[in-house]
Structures are given as structure tokens and as C-alpha cells.
Design a protein around this motif. Structure first.
Motif, PDB file in Angstrom:
ATOM      1  N   LYS A 177     -42.131 -10.375-136.214  1.00  0.00           N
ATOM      2  CA  LYS A 177     -43.069 -11.459-136.486  1.00  0.00           C
ATOM      3  C   LYS A 177     -42.602 -12.766-135.839  1.00  0.00           C
ATOM      4  CE  LYS A 177     -45.421 -13.854-140.294  1.00  0.00           C
ATOM      5  NZ  LYS A 177     -45.575 -13.945-141.781  1.00  0.00           N
ATOM      6  N   ALA A 178     -41.264 -12.986-135.879  1.00  0.00           N
ATOM      7  CA  ALA A 178     -40.721 -14.240-135.357  1.00  0.00           C
ATOM      8  C   ALA A 178     -40.627 -14.253-133.836  1.00  0.00           C
ATOM      9  CB  ALA A 178     -39.341 -14.494-135.964  1.00  0.00           C
ATOM     10  N   TYR A 179     -40.295 -13.099-133.226  1.00  0.00           N
ATOM     11  CA  TYR A 179     -39.953 -13.112-131.803  1.00  0.00           C
ATOM     12  C   TYR A 179     -40.788 -12.162-130.947  1.00  0.00           C
ATOM     13  CZ  TYR A 179     -35.860 -15.363-133.828  1.00  0.00           C
ATOM     14  OH  TYR A 179     -35.026 -16.197-134.531  1.00  0.00           O
ATOM     15  N   GLY A 180     -41.717 -11.444-131.552  1.00  0.00           N
ATOM     16  CA  GLY A 180     -42.504 -10.503-130.787  1.00  0.00           C
ATOM     17  C   GLY A 180     -41.834  -9.145-130.703  1.00  0.00           C
ATOM     18  N   GLY A 181     -42.378  -8.276-129.877  1.00  0.00           N
ATOM     19  CA  GLY A 181     -41.862  -6.918-129.783  1.00  0.00           C
ATOM     20  C   GLY A 181     -42.710  -5.953-130.588  1.00  0.00           C
ATOM     21  N   GLN A 182     -42.260  -4.703-130.620  1.00  0.00           N
ATOM     22  CA  GLN A 182     -42.996  -3.661-131.331  1.00  0.00           C
ATOM     23  C   GLN A 182     -42.096  -3.031-132.385  1.00  0.00           C
ATOM     24  OE1 GLN A 182     -42.617  -3.167-127.669  1.00  0.00           O
ATOM     25  NE2 GLN A 182     -44.180  -4.759-127.554  1.00  0.00           N
ATOM     26  N   LEU A 183     -42.602  -2.947-133.596  1.00  0.00           N
ATOM     27  CA  LEU A 183     -41.894  -2.279-134.682  1.00  0.00           C
ATOM     28  C   LEU A 183     -42.522  -0.915-134.909  1.00  0.00           C
ATOM     29  CD1 LEU A 183     -39.944  -2.282-137.190  1.00  0.00           C
ATOM     30  CD2 LEU A 183     -41.871  -3.239-138.486  1.00  0.00           C
ATOM     31  N   SER A 184     -41.701   0.115-134.994  1.00  0.00           N
ATOM     32  CA  SER A 184     -42.188   1.436-135.386  1.00  0.00           C
ATOM     33  C   SER A 184     -41.247   2.005-136.434  1.00  0.00           C
ATOM     34  CB  SER A 184     -42.290   2.379-134.185  1.00  0.00           C
ATOM     35  OG  SER A 184     -41.036   2.554-133.574  1.00  0.00           O
ATOM     36  N   VAL A 185     -41.817   2.682-137.407  1.00  0.00           N
ATOM     37  CA  VAL A 185     -41.034   3.253-138.505  1.00  0.00           C
ATOM     38  C   VAL A 185     -41.459   4.702-138.691  1.00  0.00           C
ATOM     39  CG1 VAL A 185     -40.354   3.063-140.917  1.00  0.00           C
ATOM     40  CG2 VAL A 185     -40.899   0.989-139.612  1.00  0.00           C
ATOM     41  N   VAL A 186     -40.487   5.590-138.575  1.00  0.00           N
ATOM     42  CA  VAL A 186     -40.729   7.014-138.794  1.00  0.00           C
ATOM     43  C   VAL A 186     -40.278   7.354-140.208  1.00  0.00           C
ATOM     44  CG1 VAL A 186     -40.199   9.349-138.006  1.00  0.00           C
ATOM     45  CG2 VAL A 186     -40.333   7.474-136.353  1.00  0.00           C
ATOM     46  N   LYS A 187     -41.162   7.947-141.002  1.00  0.00           N
ATOM     47  CA  LYS A 187     -40.775   8.332-142.356  1.00  0.00           C
ATOM     48  C   LYS A 187     -41.616   9.511-142.822  1.00  0.00           C
ATOM     49  CE  LYS A 187     -43.068   4.076-143.941  1.00  0.00           C
ATOM     50  NZ  LYS A 187     -42.872   2.837-144.715  1.00  0.00           N
ATOM     51  N   GLY A 188     -41.305  10.016-144.003  1.00  0.00           N
ATOM     52  CA  GLY A 188     -42.063  11.121-144.572  1.00  0.00           C
ATOM     53  C   GLY A 188     -41.908  12.402-143.770  1.00  0.00           C
ATOM     54  N   ASP A 189     -43.034  13.091-143.550  1.00  0.00           N
ATOM     55  CA  ASP A 189     -43.014  14.377-142.858  1.00  0.00           C
ATOM     56  C   ASP A 189     -42.431  14.279-141.459  1.00  0.00           C
ATOM     57  OD1 ASP A 189     -44.146  15.538-145.047  1.00  0.00           O
ATOM     58  OD2 ASP A 189     -46.196  15.584-144.235  1.00  0.00           O
ATOM     59  N   GLU A 190     -42.637  13.127-140.805  1.00  0.00           N
ATOM     60  CA  GLU A 190     -42.113  12.965-139.446  1.00  0.00           C
ATOM     61  C   GLU A 190     -40.594  13.025-139.429  1.00  0.00           C
ATOM     62  OE1 GLU A 190     -44.200  10.134-136.643  1.00  0.00           O
ATOM     63  OE2 GLU A 190     -44.820   9.340-138.598  1.00  0.00           O
ATOM     64  N   VAL A 191     -39.950  12.463-140.456  1.00  0.00           N
ATOM     65  CA  VAL A 191     -38.495  12.540-140.541  1.00  0.00           C
ATOM     66  C   VAL A 191     -38.065  13.978-140.799  1.00  0.00           C
ATOM     67  CG1 VAL A 191     -36.433  11.789-141.803  1.00  0.00           C
ATOM     68  CG2 VAL A 191     -38.262  10.146-141.326  1.00  0.00           C
ATOM     69  N   GLU A 192     -38.720  14.625-141.750  1.00  0.00           N
ATOM     70  CA  GLU A 192     -38.348  15.996-142.093  1.00  0.00           C
ATOM     71  C   GLU A 192     -38.464  16.922-140.882  1.00  0.00           C
ATOM     72  OE1 GLU A 192     -39.342  19.397-145.476  1.00  0.00           O
ATOM     73  OE2 GLU A 192     -40.596  17.596-145.326  1.00  0.00           O
ATOM     74  N   LYS A 193     -39.503  16.742-140.091  1.00  0.00           N
ATOM     75  CA  LYS A 193     -39.742  17.642-138.969  1.00  0.00           C
ATOM     76  C   LYS A 193     -38.936  17.275-137.722  1.00  0.00           C
ATOM     77  CE  LYS A 193     -44.465  18.670-140.468  1.00  0.00           C
ATOM     78  NZ  LYS A 193     -45.918  18.443-140.191  1.00  0.00           N
ATOM     79  N   GLY A 194     -38.662  15.994-137.531  1.00  0.00           N
ATOM     80  CA  GLY A 194     -38.081  15.572-136.257  1.00  0.00           C
ATOM     81  C   GLY A 194     -36.671  15.027-136.296  1.00  0.00           C
TER      82      GLY A 194
END
Length: 464
Positions: A177-194
Motif C-alpha cells: 500500500k505504501a510503496y506499490g508492487g504486487q502482493l500474493s498470498v497462497v493459502k488453504g488448498d493451494e498450500v496443501e497441494k503445492g
């Protein structure tokens, strides 16, 4: 708590009290040259030829006093030589006589940090001690590092009930929010599978504290890609290989690597360093319930390497392994990870000296030189390949923890090495990030370690 942005200001001749800095070796000569009232004041306050010793010197009027402090080397001021004064002097403005404070600005700034979030009736005084300097070009950078240090200390000092995986995610969101960029968060089934190792460590945590991989990508994709990774174990019970109470007491700080990764990312982003930043924080809580991973369970990493869980309390290297694999997928040229990884590193080096492992001699030399320059100590330990034998498993590709009681920091680093991007320069910092007792500028509790050294290397490499 004072705002670091206000604690160092340009010296424009404004009213301020004087700080006289004297070298320990020149103490006797200085004392002999003083008028009787100064010698009397120095004796009454037990001024001695040792670092951090100080005294108030009377002037002609009751408000005309100044300060004298002894330093180890007046020609090369350390970051900490003025820190005790910043903690103890009355609020107001001060200037150092005859020399620029230089690196001592850092200690002045971080010495005024206080963690009083949970104290209802003992809030720290809001008065500030302001240092004046004509070295105006140094101020912005010093304040930037101090701000990052304040936030880092806050995150580690915060109780685990208020600093879980979701809170680390929120901290990353604030950066974007302060400096720009892209945030991505992997959680739930995506963590279990990957991300099988990350899932194995964190799957026993309660609702809202599920494991996740937090990522920030920032900067021009054409710039050199740098991955900064931080171990984010928000609390470590040890899992089914449960820690004793004494070993669990400070485990709120087991996300210290994540705090350092966030701080490093903020320094990069706020400075507009010309790199393509990829920050990764694998965030978990190593808890116990019926879903907890058992000793002897076989886990499959994101890289496809199978790991036999020989000790559920050797969890940090597991989550870092999956994060390193994710970093590899973007082909970074440099990877730095911070982790409160092993007690063995503390046995070997103590709390103040951080363990450095690196797969590249040039990178290691740069970090060691920066550690010396910045008074941010670390020591290189070897990636001794013959010890890989201790990580062999009868039923999987490897175990996560060697059964032998020796070389624990080395075998942990060798485990990580198996997941490091093949063509990247890599440094692994096995850190403690905690002060067991108060030292000038470094209060008991959370501490930034290796941060200034890493930041110097990044600037020296990429700021051009």
C-alpha cells in the motif's frame, strides 16, 4: 515513543547543548586540562576512561551545562557510542563538539525505542532527545533504517496472539500500500497441494492461523532479481516433539526472520533500489492437534524431494525449503534468507554474533566486510558437504534433522542448500534477534541483526 523522523535534524546553529567526545586514551590529558569545577563534577559522577562513561559539566549559569562522554575511538565513532546518552539525557537538542556523529546517529535513533504496547500505566515518556548534525546527507538514510528497526522490533516483541500468519500478511499488505508492487498470498488448498513442507508444519494451527506463503514482487522486471526470504514461524511449540517450557518461552520470536525480510523489503522499496524484489515469507504456527505431522511422516516438498520428518521441532528449514523452491522458479541472481533456525548456532557463536552460510565466496566476503563496517557482527560457518551424510533417510530422499548431536547449524544449512536456486548466489543467516539483557541502544527484547550489513551489500551492488 518518539518518532525517529524527529530525532536527528540539520544543524543550523539553533540552540543546543554540547556533547564533548573524548577518546579513552586521551582521558587523562583531557581531565588535566579542565577547570577545577569540571574535574570536581567528573569525579562526583565517577567519570572514567571507559566507553559509555559520561558526566554533566557545569557552566557559568545554572542552565549552561554541557555533557562529556568517553568513547573507545574518537576518530572512528561506533554506531553505539552515543546511545547511552540518548537513553539518559534530559529531552532537548544536542550537538557533538568538533566532529560529526556519523554512524553514531544510528545508535542515537534506535536507543529511544520503547515497546509499551501492552503497558496501561507505564507508557514511555514522549519527550525526545534530538541530535543536530551538519552531515545532512546522512539523515534520510539513518532515519529510514531506524524506522525499519522500530517496526522489526515491534513485530518480534508482540505476543504471538497478536502476531500470527495473518498479521504478517497484513504487514506485507501495508508495504504494498505504501510503496506499490504486487502482493500474493497462497493459502488453504493451494498450500496443501503445492507446498507440502509448509503444509506439514502449519496444518495443525487453529482457524485464522492457517499456513500461508506471503509474497511481494516490486520493481522494474528488467532490473536484477533479488529474493529476500524470512522464516515466519509465529509460534513454535516444537510440534509433537514438544519443547520444554524453558525452550518455548521466547518462541514468539521464531518469526524473527520474517520481521527481517519485511524490514529489508521496506528498505529496498522506500529507497527505490533498482532491483526486482521478490520477498517471500512462509508463515505458520507450529502447533499440536490431531492433524499435527508426526515423527516418521514422509512429506513431499514443492521441489519433489521427499523428506522424512525426523524431528517436528526442526520445522523452520522445511518451510524455508518450499519458499526457496518458489524463489527458484523466478530465476533470481541473489537469494538471502533470514531465519531463527538453530540453537546450535547460538552455542557456537553466542547471541550477538550471527551465523552466515554462503554458497559464493564473493558474496560471503561482501557480507563479512559490511558486518565489520557497520558494526553488525556475523561470522561465516562452512557448508561442509561431507555432513550431508547425516541427512540420509532409509525411506525418503532425506531427513529434516540429523540424529547426531553435533554440527546442527551446518546440517540445517546443508538441508536448505538442496533447495537453493542452482545459479543464484545465496546467503543464509541463522540469527538470534534477541537481547537477553540491556546494552546501550539495544534494550532487552527484540533486535535487528545483520540487517544493516545486508542492506549495505545490496546498496553497494545495486544503487549504481
Amino acid at each position: 515513543m518518539p518518532d525517529p523522523n524527529t530525532l536527528v535534524q540539520p544543524d543550523k546553529g539553533q540552540s543546543a547543548r554540547t556533547i564533548h567526545v573524548i577518546d579513552a586514551k586521551g582521558f587523562d590529558a583531557w581531565l588535566n586540562a579542565q577547570p577545577p569545577r569540571h574535574r570536581t563534577a567528573a569525579a562526583a559522577q565517577k567519570l572514567a576512561p571507559s566507553a559509555y562513561s559520561s558526566a554533566i559539566l557545569p557552566g557559568d549559569g545554572p542552565e549552561d551545562w554541557s555533557v562529556v562522554t568517553v568513547v573507545a575511538n574518537a576518530e572512528k565513532l561506533s554506531p553505539w557510542c552515543l546511545a547511552k546518552l540518548a537513553e539518559t539525557l534530559p529531552e532537548g537538542a544536542y550537538r557533538v563538539e568538533g566532529v560529526e556523529p556519523g554512524k553514531a546517529i544510528h545508535g542515537w535513533l534506535v536507543a529511544q525505542y520503547k515497546f509499551d504496547t501492552y503497558k496501561k500505566d507505564e507508557k514511555a515518556p514522549t519527550g525526545a532527545r534530538v541530535l543536530l548534525t551538519t552531515d545532512v546527507a546522512r539523515i534520510e538514510e539513518a532515519v529510514r533504517i531506524a524506522n525499519a528497526t522500530y517496526k522489526l522490533r515491534d513485530r518480534i516483541n508482540t505476543g504471538a496472539n497478536d502476531m500470527g500468519p495473518a498479521d504478517l500478511e497484513a504487514a506485507a499488505a501495508d508495504l504494498v500500500k505504501a510503496y506499490g508492487g504486487q502482493l500474493s498470498v497462497v493459502k488453504g488448498d493451494e498450500v496443501e497441494k503445492g507446498y507440502g513442507l509448509l503444509w506439514a508444519v502449519g496444518k495443525a494451527a487453529g482457524k485464522g492461523r492457517e499456513p500461508r506463503l506471503i509474497e511481494i514482487e516490486w520493481g522494474n522486471p528488467e532490473h536484477p532479481r533479488v529474493a529476500i526470504i524470512g522464516k515466519g514461524v509465529c509460534f513454535d511449540s516444537g510440534g509433537l516433539d514438544i519443547k520444554p517450557a524453558s525452550g518455548m518461552r521466547l518462541m514468539k520470536k521464531d518469526m524473527g526472520g520474517a520481521a527481517h525480510a519485511l524490514a529489508t523489503a521496506e528498505l529496498i522499496m522506500s529507497s527505490r533500489l533498482p532491483v526486482r524484489l521478490h520477498m517471500l515469507v512462509p508463515a505458520v504456527e507450529n502447533s499440536i492437534n490431531g492433524e499435527a505431522t508426526r515423527p516418521g511422516d514422509i512429506m513431499r516438498s514443492r521441489k519433489g524431494i521427499t523428506v522424512e520428518n525426523s524431528n517436528t521441532d526442526a520445522e523452520g528449514r522445511l518451510i524455508l525449503a518450499d519458499a526457496l523452491t518458489k524463489a527458484e522458479e523466478k530465476t533470481p541472481e541473489l537469494v538471502i534468507d533470514y531465519a531463527t533456525l538453530t540453537g546450535a548456532a547460538r552455542v557456537a557463536l553466542g547471541a550477538d554474533l550471527q551465523a552466515l552460510f554462503a554458497n559464493d565466496d564473493t558474496l560471503a566476503s561482501e557480507l563479512m566486510a559490511a558486518a565489520e563496517t557497520e558494526a553488525d557482527p556475523m561470522w561465516r560457518l562452512p557448508l561442509y558437504d561431507p555432513y550431508k551424510e547425516m541427512l540420509k533417510s532409509d525411506v525418503a530422499d532425506m531427513v529434516n534433522a540429523a540424529e547426531a548431536p553435533f554440527g546442527g547449524a551446518l546440517t540445517a544449512a546443508l538441508f536448505l542448500k538442496e533447495f537453493v536456486p542452482e545459479k543464484a548466489q545465496w546467503a543464509h543467516l541463522d540469527i538470534f534477534c534477541w537481547n537477553g539483557s540491556h546494552k546501550p541502544g539495544r534494550p532487552k527484547g527484540a533486535e535487528a541483526v545483520s540487517l544493516r550489513a545486508v542492506w549495505k551489500v545490496l546498496k553497494d551492488r545495486y544503487a549504481k
